[in-house]
Scaffold this motif. Structure first.
Motif, PDB file in Angstrom:
ATOM      1  N   GLN A  40      -4.237  -3.189  -3.769  1.00 62.24           N
ATOM      2  CA  GLN A  40      -4.923  -2.932  -5.035  1.00 62.24           C
ATOM      3  C   GLN A  40      -5.436  -4.234  -5.637  1.00 62.24           C
ATOM      4  N   GLU A  41      -6.626  -4.179  -6.192  1.00 61.04           N
ATOM      5  CA  GLU A  41      -7.235  -5.349  -6.805  1.00 61.04           C
ATOM      6  C   GLU A  41      -6.891  -5.449  -8.284  1.00 61.04           C
ATOM      7  N   ALA A  42      -6.699  -4.322  -8.936  1.00 61.94           N
ATOM      8  CA  ALA A  42      -6.365  -4.341 -10.356  1.00 61.94           C
ATOM      9  C   ALA A  42      -5.717  -3.022 -10.741  1.00 61.94           C
ATOM     10  N   ALA A  43      -4.801  -3.089 -11.722  1.00 61.93           N
ATOM     11  CA  ALA A  43      -4.181  -1.877 -12.245  1.00 61.93           C
ATOM     12  C   ALA A  43      -5.208  -1.095 -13.043  1.00 61.93           C
ATOM     13  N   ASP A  44      -5.268   0.210 -12.822  1.00 60.44           N
ATOM     14  CA  ASP A  44      -6.346   0.989 -13.427  1.00 60.44           C
ATOM     15  C   ASP A  44      -5.893   2.326 -13.999  1.00 60.44           C
ATOM     16  N   PHE A  45      -4.593   2.486 -14.270  1.00 57.39           N
ATOM     17  CA  PHE A  45      -4.111   3.778 -14.747  1.00 57.39           C
ATOM     18  C   PHE A  45      -2.961   3.553 -15.720  1.00 57.39           C
ATOM     19  N   GLY A  46      -2.979   4.267 -16.825  1.00 57.82           N
ATOM     20  CA  GLY A  46      -1.888   4.217 -17.779  1.00 57.82           C
ATOM     21  C   GLY A  46      -2.095   3.187 -18.876  1.00 57.82           C
ATOM     22  N   PRO A  47      -1.306   3.293 -19.950  1.00 52.72           N
ATOM     23  CA  PRO A  47      -1.475   2.396 -21.095  1.00 52.72           C
ATOM     24  C   PRO A  47      -1.057   0.952 -20.833  1.00 52.72           C
ATOM     25  N   ILE A  48      -0.196   0.729 -19.840  1.00 51.58           N
ATOM     26  CA  ILE A  48       0.255  -0.648 -19.606  1.00 51.58           C
ATOM     27  C   ILE A  48      -0.601  -1.370 -18.571  1.00 51.58           C
ATOM     28  N   ALA A  49      -1.585  -0.690 -18.001  1.00 50.69           N
ATOM     29  CA  ALA A  49      -2.411  -1.292 -16.953  1.00 50.69           C
ATOM     30  C   ALA A  49      -3.070  -2.596 -17.377  1.00 50.69           C
ATOM     31  N   PRO A  50      -3.632  -2.697 -18.605  1.00 49.13           N
ATOM     32  CA  PRO A  50      -4.279  -3.963 -18.983  1.00 49.13           C
ATOM     33  C   PRO A  50      -3.306  -5.121 -19.166  1.00 49.13           C
ATOM     34  N   HIS A  51      -2.005  -4.793 -19.296  1.00 47.84           N
ATOM     35  CA  HIS A  51      -1.028  -5.841 -19.591  1.00 47.84           C
ATOM     36  C   HIS A  51      -0.244  -6.291 -18.360  1.00 47.84           C
ATOM     37  N   VAL A  52      -0.531  -5.729 -17.192  1.00 43.76           N
ATOM     38  CA  VAL A  52       0.166  -6.114 -15.967  1.00 43.76           C
ATOM     39  C   VAL A  52      -0.460  -7.398 -15.419  1.00 43.76           C
ATOM     40  N   PRO A  53       0.325  -8.478 -15.273  1.00 46.31           N
ATOM     41  CA  PRO A  53      -0.231  -9.734 -14.753  1.00 46.31           C
ATOM     42  C   PRO A  53      -0.811  -9.558 -13.349  1.00 46.31           C
ATOM     43  N   LEU A  54      -1.800 -10.366 -13.030  1.00 51.27           N
ATOM     44  CA  LEU A  54      -2.479 -10.261 -11.739  1.00 51.27           C
ATOM     45  C   LEU A  54      -1.513 -10.519 -10.583  1.00 51.27           C
ATOM     46  N   ALA A  55      -0.631 -11.492 -10.751  1.00 50.01           N
ATOM     47  CA  ALA A  55       0.318 -11.810  -9.674  1.00 50.01           C
ATOM     48  C   ALA A  55       1.247 -10.630  -9.394  1.00 50.01           C
ATOM     49  N   VAL A  56       1.633  -9.936 -10.453  1.00 44.44           N
ATOM     50  CA  VAL A  56       2.497  -8.766 -10.291  1.00 44.44           C
ATOM     51  C   VAL A  56       1.731  -7.651  -9.593  1.00 44.44           C
ATOM     52  N   GLN A  57       0.468  -7.456  -9.960  1.00 43.14           N
ATOM     53  CA  GLN A  57      -0.351  -6.428  -9.334  1.00 43.14           C
ATOM     54  C   GLN A  57      -0.486  -6.660  -7.832  1.00 43.14           C
ATOM     55  N   GLU A  58      -0.597  -7.919  -7.443  1.00 41.63           N
ATOM     56  CA  GLU A  58      -0.774  -8.237  -6.028  1.00 41.63           C
ATOM     57  C   GLU A  58       0.506  -8.049  -5.222  1.00 41.63           C
ATOM     58  N   ALA A  59       1.657  -8.174  -5.886  1.00 41.70           N
ATOM     59  CA  ALA A  59       2.931  -8.131  -5.159  1.00 41.70           C
ATOM     60  C   ALA A  59       3.654  -6.797  -5.266  1.00 41.70           C
ATOM     61  N   VAL A  60       3.306  -5.978  -6.280  1.00 42.95           N
ATOM     62  CA  VAL A  60       4.120  -4.804  -6.556  1.00 42.95           C
ATOM     63  C   VAL A  60       4.007  -3.747  -5.461  1.00 42.95           C
ATOM     64  N   GLY A  61       2.895  -3.682  -4.748  1.00 38.73           N
ATOM     65  CA  GLY A  61       2.791  -2.728  -3.654  1.00 38.73           C
ATOM     66  C   GLY A  61       3.727  -3.078  -2.515  1.00 38.73           C
ATOM     67  N   PHE A  62       3.758  -4.362  -2.162  1.00 39.57           N
ATOM     68  CA  PHE A  62       4.649  -4.814  -1.095  1.00 39.57           C
ATOM     69  C   PHE A  62       6.113  -4.623  -1.475  1.00 39.57           C
ATOM     70  N   THR A  63       6.475  -5.036  -2.704  1.00 40.79           N
ATOM     71  CA  THR A  63       7.876  -4.891  -3.120  1.00 40.79           C
ATOM     72  C   THR A  63       8.273  -3.431  -3.267  1.00 40.79           C
ATOM     73  N   GLY A  64       7.308  -2.571  -3.652  1.00 40.50           N
ATOM     74  CA  GLY A  64       7.613  -1.148  -3.751  1.00 40.50           C
ATOM     75  C   GLY A  64       7.959  -0.535  -2.409  1.00 40.50           C
ATOM     76  N   ALA A  65       7.208  -0.904  -1.381  1.00 37.52           N
ATOM     77  CA  ALA A  65       7.513  -0.413  -0.038  1.00 37.52           C
ATOM     78  C   ALA A  65       8.858  -0.939   0.441  1.00 37.52           C
ATOM     79  N   LEU A  66       9.145  -2.213   0.153  1.00 39.78           N
ATOM     80  CA  LEU A  66      10.425  -2.800   0.542  1.00 39.78           C
ATOM     81  C   LEU A  66      11.584  -2.095  -0.148  1.00 39.78           C
ATOM     82  N   THR A  67      11.436  -1.838  -1.447  1.00 36.80           N
ATOM     83  CA  THR A  67      12.479  -1.110  -2.186  1.00 36.80           C
ATOM     84  C   THR A  67      12.683   0.291  -1.623  1.00 36.80           C
TER      85      THR A  67
END
Length: 393
Positions: free
Chosen positions: A44-71
């Motif tokens: 994902q290039e940017a968070a695009d859903f929900g009220p907190i999407a504009p407040h998610v840091p770019l570094a977190v957006q880039e890593a959260v998919g990988f960490t989600g699969a790992l979890t």
């Protein structure tokens, strides 16, 4: 009539079974959703859903998919631990469920909404079933040492490589050092990081030697016993380490129609016991019921020695073959003169033969059954023992 039969087939501990399976099922579904959403949002290039999407840091957006699969993969392991009733699996699931919910929120995707909802729903269910998971995870000294060696080598390589980062090409941060140690000790070696001095080369060689050794020992100590246990259960055999744990147990020699009620009674009372039989079909069915069984001839000395007859409290022999039972009694008596041996005779004439073979008590089931039936029919014996014996399933 049909309703009564269906009610009788429901186990007494159905609440325990339903709630336990529900928790395991929820944990497994959360794990699969976490892996699936992590893979979908891994690029994902940017968070695009929900009220907190504009407040998610770019570094977190880039890593959260990988960490989600790992979890999610970690959740699969915790769900398997829950299935075995392990307390460590309960704690791991309790820790991972909030992480999956948070990662689903940070992914800020419509695909992660079911993951967030299910993770939140699963937490109260898990808390309510805490007492259901009370089994402890037992690790041997060898397994603990192997795990410690694996962690120690990784720490040695990480901090050592970071300290010598000026002698390496490509190591600037602690994460680079960790990455270098992992691919070196696992012999992957992509070649993107390499030593530039003799000191760095010597250090790299030490990481390779220690890493390969620790990986080999860890796989043998941690994974090997699990594979051996699975093979042993499939083949109906017990490992020597499992046999060593037997103490003050009851040995049931042979297996037949007369043996099944004995095994059921011992299992219901929680008594520690071991069945020794060379009946392959019985071995498989007993193993499926998590009953200890040794696939061997109960008339041979070596299997009885492996079954630790020297530490047993009693021996029970009751099959349909009095001749084979006599041989099993004779062998047990020779190996352990002081142990109590109780045998069952299917033929009245074989009672003295089993006694001469070494049995302390020989019960003729035909005579005993006839005696109890007559006394019960005439009303001269109303003991709970007779009622239980005559009770139909």
């Amino acid at each position: 009539m049909v309703g009564e039969r269906m009610t009788e087939q429901i186990p007494e501990n159905w609440r325990w079974a339903v709630t336990t399976r529900a928790v395991v099922g929820l944990a497994l579904v959360v794990a699969l959703l976490s892996v699936a959403t992590g893979i979908l949002r891994i690029d994902q290039e940017a968070a695009d859903f929900g009220p907190i999407a504009p407040h998610v840091p770019l570094a977190v957006q880039e890593a959260v998919g990988f960490t989600g699969a790992l979890t999610g993969f970690l959740m699969v392991a915790s769900a398997l631990a829950l299935r075995r009733g392990l307390r460590v699996g309960w704690w791991a699931t309790l820790l991972l469920l909030p992480l999956t919910a948070i990662q689903g929120l940070l992914q800020a995707s419509q695909y992660s909404l079911p993951l967030v909802v299910l993770s939140l729903i699963s937490m109260p269910t898990l808390l309510l079933t805490r007492k259901r998971f009370d089994r402890s995870l037992s690790l041997t000294t060898t397994q603990l040492a192997a795990g410690g060696a694996l962690v120690g080598v990784q720490a040695y390589g990480t901090f050592g490589a970071y300290a010598l980062r000026d002698d390496f090409e490509g190591i600037e941060h602690l994460l680079d050092a960790f990455y270098f140690t992992l691919i070196t000790s696992s012999t992957v070696g992509y070649g993107d990081i390499g030593p530039e001095t003799a000191e760095a080369q010597l250090f790299t060689m030490s990481v390779v030697v220690l890493g390969v050794a620790s990986f080999g020992i860890a796989i043998g100590a941690l994974v090997g016993p699990a594979i051996q246990d699975r093979i042993s259960k499939t083949l109906g055999m017990m490992t020597d380490s499992e046999l060593e744990l037997l103490d003050d147990h009851v040995l049931v020699l042979g297996y037949g129609d007369l043996t099944e009620p004995i095994v059921t009674e011992l299992d219901a009372t929680g008594e520690q016991f071991l069945v020794v039989t060379e009946n392959e079909s019985a071995t498989g069915s007993l193993t499926d019921r998590d009953i200890r069984v040794l696939d061997a001839n109960p008339s041979d000395e070596e299997p009885l020695e492996r079954a630790k007859i020297e530490d047993a409290r009693a021996v029970l022999v009751a099959t349909n073959d009095d001749a084979r039972d006599a041989l099993a009694v004779l062998t047990a008596r020779e190996l352990r003169p002081d142990i109590r041996i109780v045998a069952a005779a299917t033929d009245r004439e074989n009672t003295p033969k089993l006694e001469r073979a070494g049995a302390d008590d020989v019960i003729n089931l035909t005579e005993l059954g006839g005696h109890l039936l007559v006394r019960s029919a005439l009303g001269s014996d109303e003991s709970p023992v007779v009622s239980r014996l005559l009770e139909t399933e």
